[in-house]
Design an enzyme around this catalytic site. Structure first.
Site, mmCIF file in Angstrom:
data_model
loop_
_atom_site.group_PDB
_atom_site.id
_atom_site.type_symbol
_atom_site.label_atom_id
_atom_site.label_comp_id
_atom_site.label_asym_id
_atom_site.label_seq_id
_atom_site.Cartn_x
_atom_site.Cartn_y
_atom_site.Cartn_z
ATOM 1 N N GLU A 131 0.839 -1.207 0.000
ATOM 2 C CA GLU A 131 0.000 0.000 0.000
ATOM 3 C C GLU A 131 0.871 1.254 0.000
ATOM 4 O O GLU A 131 0.568 2.243 -0.670
ATOM 5 C CB GLU A 131 -0.880 -0.048 1.252
ATOM 6 C CG GLU A 131 -2.042 0.883 1.266
ATOM 7 C CD GLU A 131 -3.136 0.554 0.258
ATOM 8 O OE1 GLU A 131 -2.802 0.409 -0.928
ATOM 9 O OE2 GLU A 131 -4.301 0.454 0.659
ATOM 10 N N THR A 184 -4.993 8.492 -4.551
ATOM 11 C CA THR A 184 -5.051 8.526 -3.077
ATOM 12 C C THR A 184 -4.030 9.509 -2.497
ATOM 13 O O THR A 184 -4.320 10.230 -1.530
ATOM 14 C CB THR A 184 -4.810 7.116 -2.496
ATOM 15 O OG1 THR A 184 -5.855 6.267 -2.959
ATOM 16 C CG2 THR A 184 -4.823 7.108 -0.982
HETATM 17 N N1 HSE Z 1 -7.913 5.648 4.589
HETATM 18 C C1 HSE Z 1 -7.382 5.839 3.276
HETATM 19 C C2 HSE Z 1 -7.683 7.256 2.837
HETATM 20 C C3 HSE Z 1 -7.995 4.851 2.339
HETATM 21 O O1 HSE Z 1 -8.834 7.658 2.995
HETATM 22 O O2 HSE Z 1 -6.790 7.951 2.341
HETATM 23 C C4 HSE Z 1 -7.571 5.017 0.919
HETATM 24 O O3 HSE Z 1 -8.279 4.090 0.122
#
Ligand code: HSE
Length: 309
Positions: A131, A184
């Site tokens: 990740e 992201t």
């Molecule tokens: N918790 C993470 C975010 C998940 O919201 O950036 C990303 O899929």
């Protein structure tokens, strides 16, 4: 066994109020990884389907193989050789835990090929490394549920303390993915680092309410608690028609609706499959009204997580 195929499901992270600490897995879609032993040492990617050629083919740069390399190093296994094929069955930058599904399928397949030296819980830090490579942050709210299944709570990152909680049997998720892409890394960058005491209190109340609602099968409490006063107000500006889509989901019977992970997908939770489908169609329609095509997935919560095929 010389070859293994593993499936890892898409996930909904954050679940409204639980930024980086809540996530759950759905039944489908999910990524599939095939791994085959070979005589020459080294981990090589031989094929990736479904990514339109966008993911790195270099084993040290792709989440699916980075996790394998970390696992081999941790186990002190040198001179191991394998070929890896990745089938991507969900869009990149979708908020459906796409990179997490690849990393989880990769680490589960490799662990199986090696005779399962590590438990699912022990595989978590490796999946988190994938990740990190893919999104710049080692959050566990996608890899956790994709690996373990169910509704996952991450109580602490340091040390890692992660567990699943019981959820009602009739809880269904609607996931609607508008045909746009959000990275992201960017969606994390725009967040503020400071949170007011007022918002912290509101968010803590909803976090506690959501956990209690899920564990007591109190659907109304689940719905009342699906409120995010910290992240959603900032990120929702990246999603066209966000307010209308959310309103349509709730008006059509969903308990609550918010951004899935870092977006642009939006999810709703409903009591029963029929409500989840009706809410989903209304959400899709709101995107269609402004000319945005959106795919829809309706699913129970996937209690198993990744599986060997
Ligand atoms: N918790 C993470 C975010 C998940 O919201 O950036 C990303 O899929």
């Amino acid at each position: 066994m010389n070859s293994i195929r593993a499936f890892a499901p898409a996930t909904v992270a954050n679940v409204a109020c639980g930024f980086d600490i809540f996530g759950f897995a759905i039944e489908a879609p999910g990524d599939v990884v095939e791994i085959r032993k070979r005589d020459e040492p080294g981990v090589v990617i031989t094929e990736i389907t479904g990514d339109e050629g966008r993911l790195p083919r270099n084993a040290e740069k792709n989440a699916v193989t980075v996790v394998m390399l970390h696992l081999l190093k941790h186990l002190g296994i040198k001179d191991f050789g394998c070929e890896v094929v990745l089938h991507k069955n969900m869009p990149l930058g979708s908020g459906m835990g796409s990179s997490a599904a690849s990393a989880v399928a990769g680490v589960v397949a490799m662990n199986e090929l090696l005779g399962n030296p590590l438990t699912r819980q022990e595989l978590l830090p490796f999946a988190m490394e994938g990740e990190k490579i893919a999104s710049g942050s080692a959050h566990a709210d996608n890899v956790g549920p994709s690996l373990l299944g169910g509704f996952v709570v991450i109580r602490s990152y340091n040390p890692l303390d992660i567990f699943t909680i019981p959820i009602p049997d009739d809880l269904y998720c609607t996931l609607v993915h508008p045909d746009i892409e959000i990275n992201t890394k960017d969606a994390r960058f725009i967040l503020r680092n400071e949170v007011s005491l007022k918002n912290t209190i509101a968010q803590m109340g909803n976090v506690a309410g959501l956990v209690a609602g899920l564990m007591k099968s109190d659907y109304e409490l689940i719905g009342r608690s699906m409120v995010d006063v910290i992240i959603e107000p900032v990120r929702s500006i990246l999603i066209p028609e966000f307010k209308e889509v959310k309103k349509a989901a709730i008006a059509n019977g969903a308990l609550g609706c918010s951004i899935s992970g870092s977006g642009p997908s939006m999810f709703a939770l409903s009591k029963g499959k029929a409500h989840a489908e009706i809410a989903g169609l209304a959400m899709q329609q709101k995107f269609a009204d402004v000319g945005i095509e959106a795919s829809m997935h309706v699913s129970a919560i996937n209690k198993n997580g990744a599986t060997i095929l």
